[in-house]
Enzyme design. Structure first.
Site, PDB file in Angstrom:
ATOM      1  N   GLU A  92       0.840  -1.200   0.000  1.00 41.00           N
ATOM      2  CA  GLU A  92       0.000   0.000   0.000  1.00 41.00           C
ATOM      3  C   GLU A  92       0.878   1.253   0.000  1.00 41.00           C
ATOM      4  O   GLU A  92       1.957   1.276   0.598  1.00 41.00           O
ATOM      5  CB  GLU A  92      -0.917  -0.005   1.221  1.00 41.00           C
ATOM      6  CG  GLU A  92      -1.958  -1.102   1.115  1.00 41.00           C
ATOM      7  CD  GLU A  92      -2.925  -1.138   2.288  1.00 41.00           C
ATOM      8  OE1 GLU A  92      -4.121  -1.320   2.039  1.00 41.00           O
ATOM      9  OE2 GLU A  92      -2.495  -0.991   3.444  1.00 41.00           O
ATOM     10  N   CYS A 105       3.639   8.569   0.790  1.00 38.54           N
ATOM     11  CA  CYS A 105       4.142   7.701   1.851  1.00 38.54           C
ATOM     12  C   CYS A 105       4.430   6.332   1.229  1.00 38.54           C
ATOM     13  O   CYS A 105       3.531   5.625   0.793  1.00 38.54           O
ATOM     14  CB  CYS A 105       3.059   7.645   2.928  1.00 38.54           C
ATOM     15  SG  CYS A 105       3.486   6.625   4.324  1.00 38.54           S
ATOM     16  N   CYS A 112       6.329  -6.672   7.745  1.00 38.45           N
ATOM     17  CA  CYS A 112       7.399  -6.068   8.544  1.00 38.45           C
ATOM     18  C   CYS A 112       7.810  -7.062   9.617  1.00 38.45           C
ATOM     19  O   CYS A 112       6.981  -7.782  10.153  1.00 38.45           O
ATOM     20  CB  CYS A 112       6.889  -4.775   9.189  1.00 38.45           C
ATOM     21  SG  CYS A 112       8.164  -3.860  10.076  1.00 38.45           S
ATOM     22  N   CYS A 116       5.973  -3.923  16.034  1.00 39.72           N
ATOM     23  CA  CYS A 116       5.671  -2.914  17.054  1.00 39.72           C
ATOM     24  C   CYS A 116       4.238  -3.163  17.550  1.00 39.72           C
ATOM     25  O   CYS A 116       3.345  -3.468  16.760  1.00 39.72           O
ATOM     26  CB  CYS A 116       5.796  -1.510  16.472  1.00 39.72           C
ATOM     27  SG  CYS A 116       7.479  -1.093  15.972  1.00 39.72           S
ATOM     28  N   CYS A 119       1.201  -1.287  15.823  1.00 40.19           N
ATOM     29  CA  CYS A 119       1.209  -1.110  14.364  1.00 40.19           C
ATOM     30  C   CYS A 119       0.658  -2.331  13.642  1.00 40.19           C
ATOM     31  O   CYS A 119       0.928  -3.469  14.029  1.00 40.19           O
ATOM     32  CB  CYS A 119       2.651  -0.848  13.914  1.00 40.19           C
ATOM     33  SG  CYS A 119       2.834  -0.635  12.133  1.00 40.19           S
ATOM     34  N   GLY A 159       6.700  -1.531   6.410  1.00 40.32           N
ATOM     35  CA  GLY A 159       8.077  -2.009   6.467  1.00 40.32           C
ATOM     36  C   GLY A 159       9.033  -1.070   7.173  1.00 40.32           C
ATOM     37  O   GLY A 159       8.688   0.063   7.520  1.00 40.32           O
ATOM     38  N   SER A 191      12.152   7.109   7.690  1.00 37.60           N
ATOM     39  CA  SER A 191      11.710   6.938   9.071  1.00 37.60           C
ATOM     40  C   SER A 191      12.164   5.568   9.556  1.00 37.60           C
ATOM     41  O   SER A 191      12.041   4.580   8.837  1.00 37.60           O
ATOM     42  CB  SER A 191      10.179   7.031   9.110  1.00 37.60           C
ATOM     43  OG  SER A 191       9.704   6.862  10.423  1.00 37.60           O
ATOM     44  N   SER A 214      11.405   6.930  15.079  1.00 38.23           N
ATOM     45  CA  SER A 214      10.159   6.575  15.792  1.00 38.23           C
ATOM     46  C   SER A 214      10.546   6.193  17.210  1.00 38.23           C
ATOM     47  O   SER A 214      10.927   5.061  17.478  1.00 38.23           O
ATOM     48  CB  SER A 214       9.468   5.404  15.085  1.00 38.23           C
ATOM     49  OG  SER A 214       9.153   5.769  13.766  1.00 38.23           O
ATOM     50  N   CYS A 333      -1.116   6.435   9.976  1.00 37.42           N
ATOM     51  CA  CYS A 333       0.137   5.818  10.428  1.00 37.42           C
ATOM     52  C   CYS A 333      -0.143   4.467  11.066  1.00 37.42           C
ATOM     53  O   CYS A 333      -1.013   4.354  11.928  1.00 37.42           O
ATOM     54  CB  CYS A 333       0.794   6.675  11.507  1.00 37.42           C
ATOM     55  SG  CYS A 333       1.261   8.269  10.946  1.00 37.42           S
TER      56      CYS A 333
HETATM   57  N1  SAH Z   1       9.302   1.267  10.216  1.00 37.74           N
HETATM   58  C1  SAH Z   1       9.441   2.679  10.098  1.00 37.74           C
HETATM   59  C2  SAH Z   1       8.490   3.331   9.116  1.00 37.74           C
HETATM   60  C3  SAH Z   1       7.066   2.864   9.058  1.00 37.74           C
HETATM   61  S1  SAH Z   1       5.937   3.370  10.274  1.00 37.74           S
HETATM   62  C4  SAH Z   1       9.320   3.310  11.459  1.00 37.74           C
HETATM   63  O1  SAH Z   1       9.022   2.614  12.422  1.00 37.74           O
HETATM   64  O2  SAH Z   1       9.575   4.504  11.583  1.00 37.74           O
HETATM   65  C5  SAH Z   1       5.711   5.101  10.119  1.00 37.74           C
HETATM   66  C6  SAH Z   1       5.322   5.737  11.442  1.00 37.74           C
HETATM   67  O3  SAH Z   1       4.010   5.339  11.862  1.00 37.74           O
HETATM   68  C7  SAH Z   1       6.278   5.347  12.571  1.00 37.74           C
HETATM   69  O4  SAH Z   1       6.613   6.485  13.322  1.00 37.74           O
HETATM   70  C8  SAH Z   1       5.413   4.387  13.368  1.00 37.74           C
HETATM   71  O5  SAH Z   1       5.859   4.233  14.679  1.00 37.74           O
HETATM   72  C9  SAH Z   1       4.055   5.045  13.232  1.00 37.74           C
HETATM   73  N2  SAH Z   1       2.940   4.191  13.662  1.00 37.74           N
HETATM   74  C10 SAH Z   1       2.855   2.857  13.633  1.00 37.74           C
HETATM   75  N3  SAH Z   1       1.675   2.441  14.150  1.00 37.74           N
HETATM   76  C11 SAH Z   1       1.001   3.551  14.515  1.00 37.74           C
HETATM   77  C12 SAH Z   1      -0.269   3.794  15.105  1.00 37.74           C
HETATM   78  N4  SAH Z   1      -1.089   2.815  15.422  1.00 37.74           N
HETATM   79  N5  SAH Z   1      -0.628   5.064  15.314  1.00 37.74           N
HETATM   80  C13 SAH Z   1       0.187   6.092  14.976  1.00 37.74           C
HETATM   81  N6  SAH Z   1       1.388   5.932  14.425  1.00 37.74           N
HETATM   82  C14 SAH Z   1       1.808   4.671  14.202  1.00 37.74           C
END
Ligand code: SAH
Length: 348
Positions: A92, A105, A112, A116, A119, A159, A191, A214, A333
């Site tokens: 996506e 984006c 991934c 996290c 996420c 990812g 990021s 992040s 996000c």
């Molecule tokens: N893997 C990379 C890039 C992808 S995520 C990273 O971790 O930075 C892009 C951003 O979205 C990151 O800052 C991530 O922590 C955030 N993100 C992930 N899940 C989220 C959520 N449920 N709400 C808000 N931001 C989120």
């Protein structure tokens, strides 16, 4: 045979390859011109190249395009694109318009590994890295098929970009090359969830891209719970790697911080975050947590988010409270999962 996509090559690599074929190096520049300036999608179109070379290119390479499977538009104007890759996987990409600024984006992996806790991208596990051509393909699709004038590019889709280091850097080189897509490095943001080792590599690469970290938590215990990568690269080393990156490159790093209700939104959390931001002279982006189906975390209430922002500002930290975009179409996000919607699979 599975031919390599020609967009997997940086200009230098293509020059080397064509030189091996006995071609002068300006041929590679001509190929780049067709691909990235003129948006050609077949070798036949490269009319200023000798026919024999066009045939040879055809024989060895493909100029594949991504296949759009679904496009959804949010009430706030955010658009999400679901693409099918040549091996049947899905990714996506999200387009976020804001006035004249149009941010794309980009995804860098199918799924991934990093899992996290807040996420969706890692929920179905990791499938594979995207090739440079598949990263570049997301941009070309929007630019050439939909005529969108893109201004900014963030590696914040599915990812972990620094876990696909080689391919992401190659894609960035093609993006940044004046003979390629010609995108200024300051318009590109990588990021990362905090792959310290890759940050150390990145600081020696002469690319002036922006880096976002992040961060999301300032205590190892909590960060490891939210972001398992923290067990491998705990905070002290990670923050040192950021500091080294900043010192070596002269670039700024932005700290991303999701506000999770009663998890990381206390005055003490703000105090710790402010201390780190000041040490790194970094700006902070506060992100309202997006709701992910099946995950337990709740966003901090609006009043708490505003208070948290105030706490940071009182300490002299430059911070912004972002508004979540595209949540109604699962494009905010952390909501990208890349699975094929039921509706689309019926179409196939
Ligand atoms: N893997 C990379 C890039 C992808 S995520 C990273 O971790 O930075 C892009 C951003 O979205 C990151 O800052 C991530 O922590 C955030 N993100 C992930 N899940 C989220 C959520 N449920 N709400 C808000 N931001 C989120």
């Amino acid at each position: 045979m599975n031919k390599k996509d020609i967009k997997d090559f940086t200009l230098e690599e293509l020059k080397a390859r064509l030189e091996k074929w006995g071609e002068p190096s300006y041929r590679a520049t001509q190929v780049f011109d067709w691909l990235y300036k003129k948006g050609a999608t077949s070798f036949e179109a490269f009319t200023d190249l000798p026919k024999s070379l066009r045939q040879k290119l055809e024989e060895y390479f493909s100029p594949r395009s991504l296949v759009l499977m679904e496009q959804v538009t949010s009430r706030d104007g955010t658009e999400k694109f679901l693409f099918e890759l040549s091996d049947g996987h899905f990714i996506e990409t999200v387009l976020i318009p804001a006035g004249k600024r149009k941010t794309l984006c980009l995804s860098t992996q199918v799924g991934c590994k990093f899992a996290c806790a807040f996420c969706a991208s890692g929920m179905a596990g990791f499938k594979r890295n995207l090739l440079p051509s598949e990263i570049i393909g997301q941009i070309l699709f929007l630019r050439d098929e939909l005529s969108v004038h893109l201004t900014n590019f963030v590696f914040m889709g599915m990812g972990e970009p620094l876990d696909n280091y080689e391919n992401v850097i190659k894609a960035v080189r093609i993006m940044n090359d004046p003979k390629g897509l010609g995108i200024a490095a300051r318009r590109i943001t990588i990021s990362t969830s905090g792959v310290s080792s890759a940050l150390e590599r990145l600081k020696n690469v002469k690319l002036q891209v922006n880096v976002s970290l992040s961060l999301h938590a300032l205590r190892d215990e909590l960060r490891s719970k939210l972001m398992p990568i923290n067990k491998k690269y705990p905070l002290a080393g990670l923050l040192q790697a950021c500091q080294d990156y900043i010192e070596k490159t002269g670039r700024k790093v932005t700290l991303e911080y999701i506000l999770l209700r009663e998890i990381n939104d206390s005055a003490e959390d703000a105090r710790r975050l402010a201390a780190v931001a000041k040490r790194l002279r970094a700006k902070v982006n506060l992100i309202p947590s997006s709701q992910i189906c099946g995950l337990a975390y709740e966003p901090s209430p609006k009043a708490r988010a505003e208070l948290f922002l105030k706490w940071l500002e009182e300490k002299g930290v430059g911070a912004t409270l972002r508004r979540s975009k595209g949540a109604d179409i699962q494009a905010a996000c952390g909501q990208l999962a890349g699975r094929l919607r039921e509706k689309t699979s019926l179409k196939k």
